[in-house]
Motif scaffolding. Structure first.
Motif, PDB file in Angstrom:
ATOM      1  N   LYS A   1      47.057  94.919  49.945  1.00  0.00           N
ATOM      2  CA  LYS A   1      48.310  95.342  50.427  1.00  0.00           C
ATOM      3  C   LYS A   1      48.466  96.289  51.633  1.00  0.00           C
ATOM      4  CE  LYS A   1      50.438  94.224  46.068  1.00  0.00           C
ATOM      5  NZ  LYS A   1      50.840  92.866  46.391  1.00  0.00           N
TER       6      LYS A   1
ATOM      7  N   LYS B   1      46.225  98.408  52.458  1.00  0.00           N
ATOM      8  CA  LYS B   1      45.468  99.750  52.529  1.00  0.00           C
ATOM      9  C   LYS B   1      44.184  99.684  52.014  1.00  0.00           C
ATOM     10  CE  LYS B   1      49.760 101.721  50.462  1.00  0.00           C
ATOM     11  NZ  LYS B   1      50.324 102.258  49.256  1.00  0.00           N
TER      12      LYS B   1
ATOM     13  N   PHE C   1      42.603  95.282  54.889  1.00  0.00           N
ATOM     14  CA  PHE C   1      42.946  96.683  54.884  1.00  0.00           C
ATOM     15  C   PHE C   1      44.074  97.283  55.964  1.00  0.00           C
ATOM     16  CE2 PHE C   1      38.669  97.883  52.774  1.00  0.00           C
ATOM     17  CZ  PHE C   1      38.908  97.450  51.512  1.00  0.00           C
ATOM     18  N   HIS C   2      44.288  96.366  56.931  1.00  0.00           N
ATOM     19  CA  HIS C   2      45.363  96.607  57.808  1.00  0.00           C
ATOM     20  C   HIS C   2      46.572  96.120  57.655  1.00  0.00           C
ATOM     21  CE1 HIS C   2      42.373  98.276  60.806  1.00  0.00           C
ATOM     22  NE2 HIS C   2      41.460  97.554  60.294  1.00  0.00           N
ATOM     23  N   ALA C   3      47.667  96.806  57.524  1.00  0.00           N
ATOM     24  CA  ALA C   3      49.011  96.322  57.004  1.00  0.00           C
ATOM     25  C   ALA C   3      49.338  95.159  57.909  1.00  0.00           C
ATOM     26  CB  ALA C   3      50.034  97.503  57.014  1.00  0.00           C
TER      27      ALA C   3
END
Length: 396
Positions: free
Chosen positions: A64, A66, A119-121
Motif C-alpha cells: 500500500k 509504503k 513500495f511507491h504510492a
C-alpha cells in the motif's frame, strides 16, 4: 490484435524493462510455488538471446505505497536466480540511483531485479512522475504480466506510454489464446461458468450470452436459475433475490440465440462434508431437507455432447463443490471429456480463474487444455468484455 511482440523490435544493446508477475506464495522465507517465475523464463531468455539487458519490474504482496521489509522482492531473488538459471542483481529501489547502479553493475547474461514497485504510492495511482522515473532506466518496455493487466498502474500502463512497448512471450500466449476463445473463435463456442453466486458474475454472464452459442451454468449459480424457474432447491445455496436477474439473463440469451444449459439431474446430501451420504435425483426433485452439491451423471453426459458439437470452449468455475469428495465427480468428468476432445484436436479449450485451475488440476485435465490462464481477475474482466488498461497500452 495489433500489439507488438519481441519479434517486432531490435533489442541488441538495449535495456529492456520487463513488467512481470512473480508475486509467488511464501512460507517460512521459502517460495512454495515457483510457477510464476518459471512462466517468465521464455521472455527473459529471449531478450538476452537477442542482445538485450533484462530489468525486471514487479510487485509483491500489498504494501500500500509504503516500504514493508517483509514484502521486499529481495526475499525471492534467490528463487528467481535458481529458476531462471542466471545471476540476479537486486536493486533496493525500482527508480533512482539504486536502480541505475544495479543496471550498470549487471553483466550481459545477468538479470536485474528491481524492488517492489508498490513500495511507491504512485504505482497504484498510475502517477506519471513515477512512470517517468522508471522510463529513465530503459530503452524498451515489455509487459509479460497479463495477470496485472486489468490494473492501470504506473508499471503496467503509464510506463507503456513512454517507451516502445511490446508483449512478452507469456502475455503474447495469453492474448492469442483469449483472442482464439472470444475475439475470433471457431464456432460453435461453449462457455462453462460455475461458482457460488450469480451476483458476482453478472457482467460475465451478460457478456457471454451475446458472444457464445452455448452457456453452461453450474455450481450454486445453477440453483439460482432453477429457483427463478419455479423449481424448489431445498436447503441449497441459492440467491433467491437474484431470480428476476436470472430470468433477464435467460431472456437475453434467448434473444441472442445462446442456448443455456442447466443441470437435469443433481447430487444432493443433507450434510456439507466429505463422504456425506448422498443421492442423485432429478433437478426438479431436490428434497426439502437436502442441498444440491453437484451436477449428476445425466447432466455430464449432456454436457459432453455439447462439447463434442463445439469447436471452442471457455471454462470458468466448477460444476459442484469440487473441493470435497464425492461432489467433485461432475467437474472431473466434464473436464476430462474436454481434455480428451482437446487431445484429439477437436476442441480449442481455454480456462482460467483460481478455482478453475485448481479444479482442472484435480481432475488431471489441465495439461491437456489448449491454454490455462493463471491471471485470475484479469481473465475474468476479459471474459466480462471489459477493456484491460495494460493490454490497451500495448496497442498504442
Amino acid at each position: 490484435m495489433a500489439w507488438k511482440t519481441l519479434d517486432d523490435a531490435a533489442l541488441a544493446g538495449k535495456t529492456v524493462l520487463a513488467r512481470v508477475d512473480i508475486n509467488v506464495p511464501m512460507e517460512d522465507g521459502r517460495v512454495t510455488d515457483a510457477t510464476r517465475i518459471e512462466k517468465i523464463r521464455p521472455t527473459v531468455d529471449d531478450i538476452i538471446a537477442r542482445g538485450g539487458r533484462v530489468v525486471l519490474l514487479a510487485h509483491f504482496d500489498r504494501p500500500k505505497g509504503k516500504v514493508v521489509p517483509e514484502m521486499s522482492l529481495g526475499h525471492i531473488s534467490g528463487a528467481v536466480a535458481s529458476v531462471l538459471g542466471r545471476n540476479v542483481v537486486f536493486a533496493s529501489d525500482c527508480i533512482g540511483a539504486a536502480a541505475e547502479e544495479a543496471i550498470a553493475k549487471a553483466g550481459p547474461n545477468d538479470v536485474v531485479l528491481l524492488e517492489n514497485t508498490r513500495f511507491h504510492a504512485g504505482e497504484e495511482k498510475n502517477d506519471p512522475a513515477l512512470a517517468a522515473e522508471m522510463a529513465k532506466l530503459g530503452d524498451v518496455y515489455v509487459n509479460d504480466a497479463f495477470s496485472a493487466a486489468h490494473r492501470a498502474h504506473a508499471s503496467t500502463e503509464g510506463l507503456a506510454r513512454l517507451l516502445p512497448a511490446l508483449a512478452g512471450r507469456l502475455m503474447e500466449a495469453e492474448l492469442r489464446a483469449l483472442d482464439a476463445a472470444l475475439g475470433n473463435p471457431v464456432r460453435p463456442v461453449v462457455a462453462v461458468v460455475g461458482g457460488a453466486k450469480v451476483s458476482t458474475k453478472l457482467d460475465l454472464l451478460g457478456n457471454l450470452v451475446s458472444k457464445v452459442d452455448h452457456l453452461v451454468i453450474g455450481g450454486g449459480m445453477a440453483n439460482t436459475f432453477l429457483v427463478a424457474q419455479g423449481i424448489e432447491v431445498g436447503k441449497s445455496l441459492a440467491e433467491r433475490d437474484m431470480a428476476p436477474t436470472a430470468l433477464e439473463i435467460l431472456e437475453k440469451a434467448k434473444a441472442s440465440g445462446c442456448q443455456i444449459h442447466l443441470p437435469s439431474d443433481v447430487v444432493v446430501a443433507r450434510e456439507f462434508k466429505a463422504g456425506a451420504a448422498n443421492e442423485t435425483v432429478a433437478a426438479t426433485a431436490c428434497p426439502a431437507d437436502a442441498m444440491i452439491l453437484d451436477a449428476g451423471p445425466q447432466t455430464v453426459q449432456a454436457l459432453t455432447k455439447v462439447f463434442e458439437a463445439s469447436k471452442t470452449l471457455i471454462w470458468n468455475g466448477p460444476l459442484g463443490a469440487f473441493e470435497i469428495v464425492p461432489f467433485n465427480a461432475a467437474t472431473n468428468a466434464a473436464a476430462q471429456a474436454a481434455a480428451r476432445l482437446t487431445r484429439e484436436g477437436k476442441l480449442v479449450s481455454v480456462a482460467g480463474g483460481g478455482d478453475t485451475v485448481a479444479a482442472l488440476n484435480q481432475a488431471g485435465a489441465a495439461s491437456d487444455f489448449t491454454f490455462i490462464s493463471t491471471a485470475g481477475g484479469a481473465f475474468l474482466e476479459w471474459m466480462e468484455g471489459k477493456e484491460l488498461p495494460g493490454v490497451k497500452a500495448l496497442l498504442g
